[in-house]
Design a protein around this motif. Sequence first.
Motif, mmCIF file in Angstrom:
data_model
loop_
_atom_site.group_PDB
_atom_site.id
_atom_site.type_symbol
_atom_site.label_atom_id
_atom_site.label_comp_id
_atom_site.label_asym_id
_atom_site.label_seq_id
_atom_site.Cartn_x
_atom_site.Cartn_y
_atom_site.Cartn_z
ATOM 1 N N GLU A 77 0.825 -1.201 0.000
ATOM 2 C CA GLU A 77 0.000 0.000 0.000
ATOM 3 C C GLU A 77 0.862 1.255 0.000
ATOM 4 O O GLU A 77 0.574 2.219 -0.712
ATOM 5 C CB GLU A 77 -0.923 -0.028 1.224
ATOM 6 C CG GLU A 77 -2.068 0.950 1.111
ATOM 7 C CD GLU A 77 -3.034 0.841 2.292
ATOM 8 O OE1 GLU A 77 -2.865 -0.072 3.120
ATOM 9 O OE2 GLU A 77 -3.927 1.699 2.368
ATOM 10 N N SER A 80 2.262 1.553 -3.585
ATOM 11 C CA SER A 80 1.326 1.910 -4.654
ATOM 12 C C SER A 80 0.668 3.263 -4.391
ATOM 13 O O SER A 80 0.363 4.004 -5.312
ATOM 14 C CB SER A 80 0.277 0.818 -4.845
ATOM 15 O OG SER A 80 -0.499 0.713 -3.679
ATOM 16 N N GLU A 81 0.452 3.610 -3.124
ATOM 17 C CA GLU A 81 -0.208 4.883 -2.838
ATOM 18 C C GLU A 81 0.801 6.027 -2.696
ATOM 19 O O GLU A 81 0.769 6.995 -3.431
ATOM 20 C CB GLU A 81 -1.016 4.767 -1.537
ATOM 21 C CG GLU A 81 -2.324 4.036 -1.712
ATOM 22 C CD GLU A 81 -3.286 4.775 -2.625
ATOM 23 O OE1 GLU A 81 -3.629 5.920 -2.314
ATOM 24 O OE2 GLU A 81 -3.675 4.214 -3.671
ATOM 25 N N HIS A 82 1.708 5.875 -1.738
ATOM 26 C CA HIS A 82 2.593 6.991 -1.427
ATOM 27 C C HIS A 82 3.686 7.179 -2.493
ATOM 28 O O HIS A 82 3.869 8.266 -3.029
ATOM 29 C CB HIS A 82 3.223 6.780 -0.051
ATOM 30 C CG HIS A 82 3.953 7.986 0.463
ATOM 31 N ND1 HIS A 82 4.106 8.249 1.792
ATOM 32 C CD2 HIS A 82 4.558 9.000 -0.194
ATOM 33 C CE1 HIS A 82 4.776 9.381 1.934
ATOM 34 N NE2 HIS A 82 5.063 9.849 0.744
ATOM 35 N N LYS A 85 1.813 7.257 -6.271
ATOM 36 C CA LYS A 85 0.833 8.316 -6.530
ATOM 37 C C LYS A 85 0.995 9.532 -5.630
ATOM 38 O O LYS A 85 0.278 10.517 -5.782
ATOM 39 C CB LYS A 85 -0.583 7.763 -6.353
ATOM 40 C CG LYS A 85 -0.891 6.668 -7.351
ATOM 41 C CD LYS A 85 -2.257 6.074 -7.074
ATOM 42 C CE LYS A 85 -2.431 4.742 -7.772
ATOM 43 N NZ LYS A 85 -3.388 3.890 -7.053
ATOM 44 N N ARG A 87 0.263 9.824 -2.430
ATOM 45 C CA ARG A 87 -0.769 9.996 -1.401
ATOM 46 C C ARG A 87 -0.341 9.262 -0.140
ATOM 47 O O ARG A 87 -0.110 8.053 -0.178
ATOM 48 C CB ARG A 87 -2.098 9.411 -1.876
ATOM 49 C CG ARG A 87 -2.714 10.191 -3.021
ATOM 50 C CD ARG A 87 -4.172 9.821 -3.186
ATOM 51 N NE ARG A 87 -4.321 8.457 -3.673
ATOM 52 C CZ ARG A 87 -4.903 8.147 -4.837
ATOM 53 N NH1 ARG A 87 -5.372 9.095 -5.622
ATOM 54 N NH2 ARG A 87 -5.015 6.888 -5.216
ATOM 55 N N VAL A 89 -0.378 7.239 3.250
ATOM 56 C CA VAL A 89 -1.283 6.210 3.743
ATOM 57 C C VAL A 89 -1.644 6.555 5.184
ATOM 58 O O VAL A 89 -0.952 6.181 6.128
ATOM 59 C CB VAL A 89 -0.624 4.824 3.659
ATOM 60 C CG1 VAL A 89 -1.620 3.737 4.042
ATOM 61 C CG2 VAL A 89 -0.089 4.584 2.259
ATOM 62 N N GLY B 69 -1.206 14.962 -5.034
ATOM 63 C CA GLY B 69 -2.432 14.416 -5.615
ATOM 64 C C GLY B 69 -3.073 15.396 -6.587
ATOM 65 O O GLY B 69 -2.439 16.331 -7.063
#
Lengths: 599, 125
Positions: A77, A80-82, A85, A87, A89, B69
């Motif tokens: 996570e 793939s997120e931080h 992208k 963002r 977690v 973002g």
Amino acid sequence: MDIYRAHVLCCGGTGCTSSGSAQLIERFEQKIAENGLEKEVKVIRTGCFGLCEAGPVVIVYPEGTFYSRVKVEDVDEIVSEHLLKGRKVQHLVYSDHATHEQNANKALADINFYKHQHRIALRNCGVIDPENIDEYLAFDGYKALEKALTTMTREQVIEEVLKSGLRGRGGGGFPTGLKWKFAAASQADQKYVACNADEGDPGAFMDRSVLEGDPHAVLEAMAIAGYAIGASEGYIYVRAEYPIAVKRLEIAIGQARDYGLLGKNIFDTGFDFDIQIRLGAGAFVCGEETALMRSIEGKRGEPTPRPPFPAVKGLFAKPTMLNNVETYANVAQIILKGADWFASMGTEKSKGTKVFALGGKINNTGLVEVPMGTPLRTIIYDIGGGIPGGKKFKAVQTGGPSGGCLPAELLDTPVDYDNLIAAGSMMGSGGMIVMDEDNCMVDIARFFLDFTVDESCGKCAPCRIGTRRMLEILQRIVSGKGEEGDIEKLENLANTIKATALCGLGQTAPNPVLSTIKFFRHEYEAHIRDKKCPAHHCQALLSYVIDPAKCRGCTACARVCPGGAISGEVKQPHVIDPAKCLKCGACMEKCRFGAISKV
Amino acid sequence: MKSLAELQAIREKTLNRINLRKEDESDVTRVVIGMATCGIAAGARPVMLAFMDEINKRGLNHVTVSQTGCIGMCRLEPMVDVITPGNEKVTYVHMTPEKVGRVVAEHIVNGRPVEEYTIGAAEDK
């Protein structure tokens, strides 16, 4: 050396390694490669961040996002997120025990745990990759050695250390500069510099973290010390139980030799200095300086009388200067930033900062570094986050088996060498074990004495026989067979041992007993006279009872009791037969109505 | 054996590489790239790689590249914010790897934002 846009710092200290940070690093590298980010994101294994309670700890820069208790499953996570992208977690971000405040957008320095700290000895721990000398160099590494060798005389170096007010961080608190001066004044064809990394106090891990997180800081300081006293060889005596520290020291020494920072003719100044590692086999007494030196020589690790002091006749009968790891960790900064800078922190007689290993009944177990003179309350409540489970603070043990227990009344004591000794404890190497209302102080004294009896080398009678007699009395008291006059016997033995034992181990071994008698005499008296343990800790002195008003007769306790001690009809109050009760506590855990208690 | 000058060179080179870990960010230029779904779909990744490549090539100190973002103007993606120390944020829109060279050379190195790529210029059209 390419630039990466993000750095993932994973703690590789002992605490986080045991909670699985090695697997985390592996998973990060695998996932980063799967997502094609290997040229953008770099994973770095650092030393200890200090907040071991929240481990394994991961920090992602440049945002400085602080993730705690990261599991291998969480890595996917974060990647793939931080990392992919951008963002954060949120649910993995560290949240403060007390305030439940998350630091998502806060710098590390703003977290309560770090806010009150001032990191000098630990400055690079958790910041650099300890296995990469270039990173140490980038944070002004080996600049102090350069400054000392190329611009200062030996006398100026010693003067600077002396003026800084730095005192030995191993526990004794002897002025470091004075030690250097004595060693420099000794005349000999060969002198030695040695580093005491035989950290053996239960609950202490300051030196381990420095060695694991910033090994070059110790090497650099030892080289500076070698220059100052005129020694060309150094020894680091480190416990074999610290495998990560040993490995990183070996790597660091190899790298420093490659760069010519250890070896012959350093910086073309004609100064030669090299360092060897010696592993300790785990005897606590080898942390005592004379025993340590015998052990390095390959002899049995037993202390010898002082004088002669090591500065006159130490390793291999040559003048030797021995300092503790944390003491060395301060030296390069003192040379670089000056004695005045260092002396501006701390109290009148204790300058600089001190690292403490917080443990026991405390929320934020871990390593903290605070200016000398910081009150115990700040360390335990503001940094340590207080006592878990809403329990009441009872005492804090400082200085390990050589120190003492301080009660709640002394919580506002500013921590420095002299205040702690005045309060009946000592700084020691910096272990700080917090105890709550469930801890029995007599049993704590027994625990520490049990440790010193085990670790006594047996060379001198006061320590070999005296501490054993004390332990026997304590065992008698906690098992309910204490006699009137036992406290006085303990005090008498303690004072005799303190006055007559050969080395520091014996001389300080009675401290936990004396300080608990001083501050918690009523607990001793309750054990001896009333045959009660006020903390309900000592098994021989407590019994379990069922409150008939609360008991619903559910039979859960009777079914779980391994000794068949509980009887009663269904839906009728049950009773415990004290003759059969094993005092295991299983019934109390099982009872859903809070009907069972310890008395 | 390394000479003092060589050690200093290693220090500076390594510092470039790890300056993003410094707590004090007052002298750091930040390049922030919109990397939400909209940004990625519009081609933000090649833009980011181009930035890193250019910064690497020039050996620029004190520049970090990070992601953010979606800020809601998906039609203008890929968007890039450049924040130089002491100055207001400048937002570039419809970025491509080809435009990156000019932004690095003129804005980050020489302090002159490339007006024609900015959001202001796009909105005026």
